[in-house]
Write an enzyme that holds these catalytic residues in place. Structure first.
Site, short mmCIF file in Angstrom:
data_model
loop_
_atom_site.label_atom_id
_atom_site.label_comp_id
_atom_site.label_asym_id
_atom_site.label_seq_id
_atom_site.Cartn_x
_atom_site.Cartn_y
_atom_site.Cartn_z
CB CYS A 115 -0.95 -0.01 1.19
SG CYS A 115 -2.18 -1.28 1.02
CG HIS A 262 -3.42 3.29 1.07
ND1 HIS A 262 -3.78 2.79 -0.16
CD2 HIS A 262 -3.52 2.25 1.94
CE1 HIS A 262 -4.08 1.50 -0.04
NE2 HIS A 262 -3.93 1.16 1.23
CG ASN A 292 -6.63 -1.20 -0.08
OD1 ASN A 292 -5.83 -0.78 -0.92
ND2 ASN A 292 -6.25 -1.56 1.13
N1 ACO Z 1 -19.04 -9.66 5.91
C1 ACO Z 1 -19.72 -9.90 7.04
N2 ACO Z 1 -19.10 -10.18 8.21
C2 ACO Z 1 -17.75 -10.20 8.22
C3 ACO Z 1 -17.00 -9.94 7.06
C4 ACO Z 1 -17.70 -9.67 5.87
N3 ACO Z 1 -17.06 -9.39 4.71
N4 ACO Z 1 -15.69 -10.02 7.37
C5 ACO Z 1 -15.62 -10.31 8.68
N5 ACO Z 1 -16.87 -10.44 9.19
C6 ACO Z 1 -17.23 -10.70 10.58
C7 ACO Z 1 -16.15 -11.44 11.33
O1 ACO Z 1 -16.23 -12.81 11.13
C8 ACO Z 1 -16.45 -11.03 12.76
O2 ACO Z 1 -17.50 -11.81 13.22
P1 ACO Z 1 -17.56 -12.29 14.77
O3 ACO Z 1 -17.61 -11.03 15.58
O4 ACO Z 1 -18.79 -13.12 14.84
O5 ACO Z 1 -16.29 -13.05 14.99
C9 ACO Z 1 -16.96 -9.59 12.63
O6 ACO Z 1 -17.41 -9.45 11.26
C10 ACO Z 1 -15.92 -8.55 12.93
O7 ACO Z 1 -14.72 -8.83 12.18
P2 ACO Z 1 -13.43 -7.95 12.33
O8 ACO Z 1 -12.38 -8.54 11.45
O9 ACO Z 1 -13.12 -7.79 13.76
O10 ACO Z 1 -13.94 -6.55 11.73
P3 ACO Z 1 -13.27 -5.13 11.80
O11 ACO Z 1 -14.19 -4.20 12.45
O12 ACO Z 1 -11.86 -5.18 12.30
O13 ACO Z 1 -13.19 -4.71 10.26
C11 ACO Z 1 -11.54 -4.47 8.52
C12 ACO Z 1 -12.37 -5.44 9.38
C13 ACO Z 1 -12.50 -3.70 7.67
C14 ACO Z 1 -10.62 -5.31 7.66
C15 ACO Z 1 -10.74 -3.49 9.42
O14 ACO Z 1 -10.10 -4.21 10.44
C16 ACO Z 1 -9.69 -2.70 8.65
O15 ACO Z 1 -9.99 -1.89 7.78
N6 ACO Z 1 -8.41 -2.86 8.97
C17 ACO Z 1 -7.31 -2.05 8.38
C18 ACO Z 1 -7.11 -2.31 6.92
C19 ACO Z 1 -5.89 -1.57 6.43
O16 ACO Z 1 -5.63 -0.44 6.78
N7 ACO Z 1 -5.05 -2.25 5.65
C20 ACO Z 1 -3.79 -1.63 5.24
C21 ACO Z 1 -3.65 -1.54 3.82
S1 ACO Z 1 -3.87 -3.05 2.95
C22 ACO Z 1 -2.31 -3.51 2.31
O17 ACO Z 1 -1.28 -3.02 2.66
C23 ACO Z 1 -2.28 -4.63 1.30
#
Ligand code: ACO
Length: 335
Positions: A115, A262, A292
């Site tokens: 990223c 980003h 993304n």
């Molecule tokens: N649809 C429905 N439910 C989902 C999905 C989905 N697509 N994905 C996960 N869930 C569920 C999980 O199973 C979990 O369920 P549970 O509570 O029953 O266990 C619940 O939703 C919460 O999951 P989390 O992973 O804790 O969700 P979170 O609020 O952390 O959001 C996300 C996930 C969007 C990925 C977030 O953590 C995020 O944006 N992180 C940072 C991303 C980032 O900055 N990346 C850097 C750049 S990428 C790169 O460098 C390649």
């Protein structure tokens, strides 16, 4: 020492629009979850019948950037290509661009900083131009994510986030040293490499072994992300990188005319906007449309902001990114 500036911008995204509702037919997910957690409404995924790849999309964006720069392909001295989804494990996409654009046998460098890839690529090009080694450099960020995602419920926490696309910039020697790239700052923290990773194939777990094992539970070749861990670091590092760039130029946050973060998650951008007290028209987001796109995200957003007339001469533009590695950084530009 010379200065460098961006003189041409271009972007290309595949035609195929994939909405959140489309994804809910492939996996257990829904529009409300995706929008609430990420802000994403739709993304572009290369159609399986398309010939697009990271290099092909990069070449399409590059042709537009070169044309808008007023230069020709023969004026370009060097290529820097940032991607985590190259067409081949090796060689990198840079050499494909040299061939696809029928350029002279100029050098081509691939940047693998996920990223932060475009930020790193701009910084590399800036150094080459500053020292006088090259005058005009083509900088590309492109990603073909959709070919390598786990599109089942197992991979939903990652696969709903990523989209395909490409952007390109022509960077050139600037006559006016008050304008152009004012600074770039780059960082990494490899102890968190495994928090956001595609682990296989790697040199210890190579393709023949994977085929031999034929293990349906082997997900090492799909992206893994510890989302909450990444999120917590992202908000801190984004802020640090922006502050570092401003401080190096003796500027305050009030001086920012346009921040291009980003496009990792709309919630991260909104957090940064609030922290820096920026108005909506001082931060550009398009993750809603594209998801993304990793190394392509900053350059696609920069191109769209410029195309929409949101970046004007003399504006202070700040680019910032954080991602896998972890790596992060910022670029400060006087447009
Ligand atoms: N649809 C429905 N439910 C989902 C999905 C989905 N697509 N994905 C996960 N869930 C569920 C999980 O199973 C979990 O369920 P549970 O509570 O029953 O266990 C619940 O939703 C919460 O999951 P989390 O992973 O804790 O969700 P979170 O609020 O952390 O959001 C996300 C996930 C969007 C990925 C977030 O953590 C995020 O944006 N992180 C940072 C991303 C980032 O900055 N990346 C850097 C750049 S990428 C790169 O460098 C390649």
């Amino acid at each position: 020492m010379y200065n460098s500036k961006i003189i041409g911008l271009g972007k290309y995204v595949p035609e195929n629009v994939v909405t959140n509702n489309d994804l809910s037919k492939l996996m257990d997910t829904n529009d409300a979850w995706i929008q609430e957690r990420t802000g994403i409404k739709e993304r572009r995924w290369i159609d399986k019948n398309s010939e697009d790849t990271s290099a092909v999309m990069g070449a399409k964006a590059a042709r537009i950037a070169i044309e808008r720069s007023g230069l020709t392909k023969d004026d370009i001295d060097f290529i820097v290509f940032a991607t985590l989804s190259p067409d081949y494990y090796f060689p990198g996409c840079g050499v494909q661009i040299q061939d696809m654009l029928e350029m002279p046998t100029i050098g081509a460098l691939d940047v693998r900083n996920q990223c932060s890839g475009f930020i790193y690529a701009v910084s590399v090009a800036d150094q080459f131009i500053k020292t006088g080694m090259y005058k005009n450099i083509l900088v590309i960020g492109a990603e073909y994510h959709s070919g390598g995602l786990d599109k089942t419920t197992r991979g939903r926490s990652v696969s709903v986030i990523f989209g395909d696309g490409a952007g390109a910039a022509v960077m050139s020697r600037a006559e006016n040293t008050d304008h152009g790239i004012l600074s770039s700052h780059l960082h990494s923290e490899g102890k968190y490499a495994k928090e956001l990773i595609v682990e296989g194939p790697n040199i210890k777990h190579w393709v023949p072994q994977m085929l031999e094992e034929n293990n349906p539970d082997d997900i090492s070749y799909f992206p893994y992300m510890n989302g909450q861990h990444v999120f917590k670091h992202a908000v801190v590092r984004f802020s640090e990188a922006i502050m570092e760039g401003l401080a190096a130029n003796k500027l305050e946050k009030e001086a920012i005319d346009m921040l291009i973060p980003h496009q990792a998650n709309l919630r991260i951008s909104q957090f940064i906007q609030k922290k820096f007290g920026l108005r909506d028209n001082q931060v550009f987001n398009n993750i809603q449309k594209y998801g993304n796109t990793t190394a392509a995200s900053v350059i696609i957003a920069l191109t769209e902001a410029w195309e929409a007339g949101k970046i004007k001469d003399n504006d202070l533009v700040v680019l910032a990114a954080f991602g896998s590695g972890f790596t992060w950084g910022s670029v400060v530009i006087r447009w």
